[in-house]
Motif scaffolding. Structure first.
Motif, PDB file in Angstrom:
ATOM      1  N   ILE A   1      38.992  14.241 -13.674  1.00 12.22           N
ATOM      2  CA  ILE A   1      38.524  15.627 -13.571  1.00 12.22           C
ATOM      3  C   ILE A   1      37.640  15.796 -12.346  1.00 12.22           C
ATOM      4  O   ILE A   1      37.626  16.831 -11.728  1.00 12.22           O
ATOM      5  N   GLN A   2      36.944  14.734 -11.971  1.00 14.11           N
ATOM      6  CA  GLN A   2      36.055  14.805 -10.813  1.00 14.11           C
ATOM      7  C   GLN A   2      36.792  14.618  -9.484  1.00 14.11           C
ATOM      8  O   GLN A   2      36.203  14.799  -8.431  1.00 14.11           O
TER       9      GLN A   2
ATOM     10  N   GLY B   1      43.269  20.518   2.512  1.00  7.26           N
ATOM     11  CA  GLY B   1      42.091  20.829   1.696  1.00  7.26           C
ATOM     12  C   GLY B   1      42.025  22.287   1.277  1.00  7.26           C
ATOM     13  O   GLY B   1      40.956  22.795   0.973  1.00  7.26           O
ATOM     14  N   LYS B   2      43.180  22.966   1.319  1.00  2.35           N
ATOM     15  CA  LYS B   2      43.198  24.389   0.964  1.00  2.35           C
ATOM     16  C   LYS B   2      44.232  24.662  -0.114  1.00  2.35           C
ATOM     17  O   LYS B   2      45.056  25.573   0.013  1.00  2.35           O
ATOM     18  N   PHE B   3      44.181  23.871  -1.174  1.00  4.77           N
ATOM     19  CA  PHE B   3      45.180  24.022  -2.230  1.00  4.77           C
ATOM     20  C   PHE B   3      45.081  25.392  -2.903  1.00  4.77           C
ATOM     21  O   PHE B   3      46.078  26.108  -3.006  1.00  4.77           O
ATOM     22  N   LEU B   4      43.858  25.761  -3.333  1.00  7.31           N
ATOM     23  CA  LEU B   4      43.696  27.036  -4.045  1.00  7.31           C
ATOM     24  C   LEU B   4      44.093  28.248  -3.185  1.00  7.31           C
ATOM     25  O   LEU B   4      44.868  29.099  -3.651  1.00  7.31           O
ATOM     26  N   PRO B   5      43.598  28.358  -1.929  1.00  5.88           N
ATOM     27  CA  PRO B   5      44.054  29.499  -1.115  1.00  5.88           C
ATOM     28  C   PRO B   5      45.565  29.535  -0.929  1.00  5.88           C
ATOM     29  O   PRO B   5      46.158  30.609  -0.902  1.00  5.88           O
TER      30      PRO B   5
ATOM     31  N   THR C   1      48.486  18.564 -14.530  1.00  7.67           N
ATOM     32  CA  THR C   1      47.767  19.139 -15.675  1.00  7.67           C
ATOM     33  C   THR C   1      46.329  19.469 -15.269  1.00  7.67           C
ATOM     34  O   THR C   1      45.817  20.553 -15.563  1.00  7.67           O
ATOM     35  N   ILE C   2      45.697  18.533 -14.563  1.00  3.54           N
ATOM     36  CA  ILE C   2      44.301  18.754 -14.146  1.00  3.54           C
ATOM     37  C   ILE C   2      44.219  19.915 -13.149  1.00  3.54           C
ATOM     38  O   ILE C   2      43.352  20.783 -13.259  1.00  3.54           O
ATOM     39  N   LEU C   3      45.151  19.928 -12.201  1.00  6.51           N
ATOM     40  CA  LEU C   3      45.136  21.000 -11.189  1.00  6.51           C
ATOM     41  C   LEU C   3      45.303  22.373 -11.841  1.00  6.51           C
ATOM     42  O   LEU C   3      44.608  23.328 -11.488  1.00  6.51           O
ATOM     43  N   ILE C   4      46.241  22.458 -12.787  1.00  7.13           N
ATOM     44  CA  ILE C   4      46.470  23.759 -13.462  1.00  7.13           C
ATOM     45  C   ILE C   4      45.234  24.143 -14.268  1.00  7.13           C
ATOM     46  O   ILE C   4      44.749  25.268 -14.175  1.00  7.13           O
TER      47      ILE C   4
END
Lengths: 47, 195
Positions: B5-6, B73-77, B25-28
Motif C-alpha cells: 500500500i505504501q 510519475g503521472k499515472f493519475l493525471p 487492485t492497489i492502484l484501483i
C-alpha cells in the motif's frame, strides 16, 4: 449563536464505483494477455 | 500486501506489467474515489459513471499490458485524461449537453424560470395599457404633451422643455399635475390597473 450559511454538499465526497465494476476489471485484467508480434498486437482472453 | 500500500504508483505499475495482478487492485483502490468522483461530477448518473469508469480502466489495462505506457510519475493525471476523453465521447454520442436530474436537494426549476407572461396575464396587461391611454386622453393638452414625451418617447425633461418652449420646472410641474389628475380619475372611477 452563529448561523451557518454554507450550502449543503450535494455530492458525497466518498464516491466510489460499484464493487461489481471493480471486480469485473480485476477479473478482466487477469484474463487478458496481450502478445505483440512484430507490429501486430494480439489480445487473448482466457475464459 | 500491507507493505504494498505504501509503494509508489510507478513501482506498482512496474510490478503489474511484470504480472503482479494484486498491484492493479492497489492502484484501483488508491485512485477509485478521485477518478469516479471526477466522472460523476460531469455525468451525474451513477450507472453511466460506472460504465465510463470501467471503460477507462479497460483502456488502462490494455495500455499497460501492451507495455505502451511510458511511466513518468503521472499515472493519475493520465487516467484522468482517459476518463475525460471518454466523458466527451459520451456527450458526443448522445449529442446533448449534461443533463441534470431532479433530486431532493436540487431542482433545475429553482434556477430556471419562464419570465414571460401567461396568455391571461398578457391580455390583462394589454387591457391595462388601453385603460391608461384612455386616461391620458382625458388630460389637459399641456399635461398630456409632457407625459407622452416623457413616458412614451423616453425624453428627458431638458429635451421636453426645449421642444415645448417652457422651463424645465414648468415641464416637471405639468408632469406632476398629469400624474395627480390621473390618480384622481382612477380613484374616482375605482379603476383597477394591476396585473
Amino acid at each position: 449563536m452563529a448561523k451557518i450559511y454554507s450550502t449543503k454538499i450535494v455530492a458525497n465526497k466518498a464516491l466510489k464505483p460499484k464493487k461489481e465494476t471493480v471486480s469485473f476489471l480485476l477479473n478482466y485484467s487477469k484474463a487478458l494477455s496481450i502478445i505483440k508480434v512484430k507490429s501486430f498486437s494480439f489480445e487473448i482472453m482466457a475464459n | 500486501m500491507a507493505n504494498n500500500i505504501q509503494l509508489p504508483d510507478s513501482l506498482l505499475i512496474k510490478n503489474y506489467v511484470e504480472g503482479d495482478e494484486s498491484a492493479l487492485t492497489i492502484l484501483i483502490n488508491r485512485h477509485q474515489s478521485k477518478i469516479f468522483g471526477f466522472i460523476y461530477s460531469k455525468i451525474s448518473d451513477r450507472d453511466i459513471s460506472n460504465d465510463i469508469f470501467q471503460d477507462t480502466f479497460i483502456k488502462v489495462i490494455k495500455t499497460l499490458k501492451s507495455r505502451a505506457y511510458n511511466e513518468e510519475g503521472k499515472f493519475l493525471p493520465w487516467v484522468m485524461r482517459i476518463a475525460h476523453n471518454l466523458i466527451i465521447d459520451h456527450f458526443r454520442k448522445n449529442k446533448k449537453m449534461p443533463m441534470y436530474r431532479e433530486t431532493e436537494e436540487f431542482s433545475i426549476f429553482s434556477i430556471m424560470s419562464d419570465d414571460s407572461l401567461t396568455i391571461e396575464n398578457q391580455i390583462i396587461k394589454d387591457q391595462v395599457e388601453i385603460d391608461v391611454k384612455k386616461l391620458i386622453e382625458e388630460l389637459p393638452a399641456d399635461q398630456k404633451e409632457v407625459l407622452m414625451m416623457r413616458m412614451y418617447q423616453d425624453m428627458s425633461f431638458k429635451e421636453i422643455s426645449e421642444i415645448t418652449g417652457v422651463s424645465i420646472n414648468t415641464a416637471l410641474g405639468r408632469m406632476r399635475y398629469a400624474l395627480m389628475n390621473m390618480r384622481k380619475v382612477i380613484e374616482k372611477h375605482q379603476i383597477v390597473l394591476t396585473n
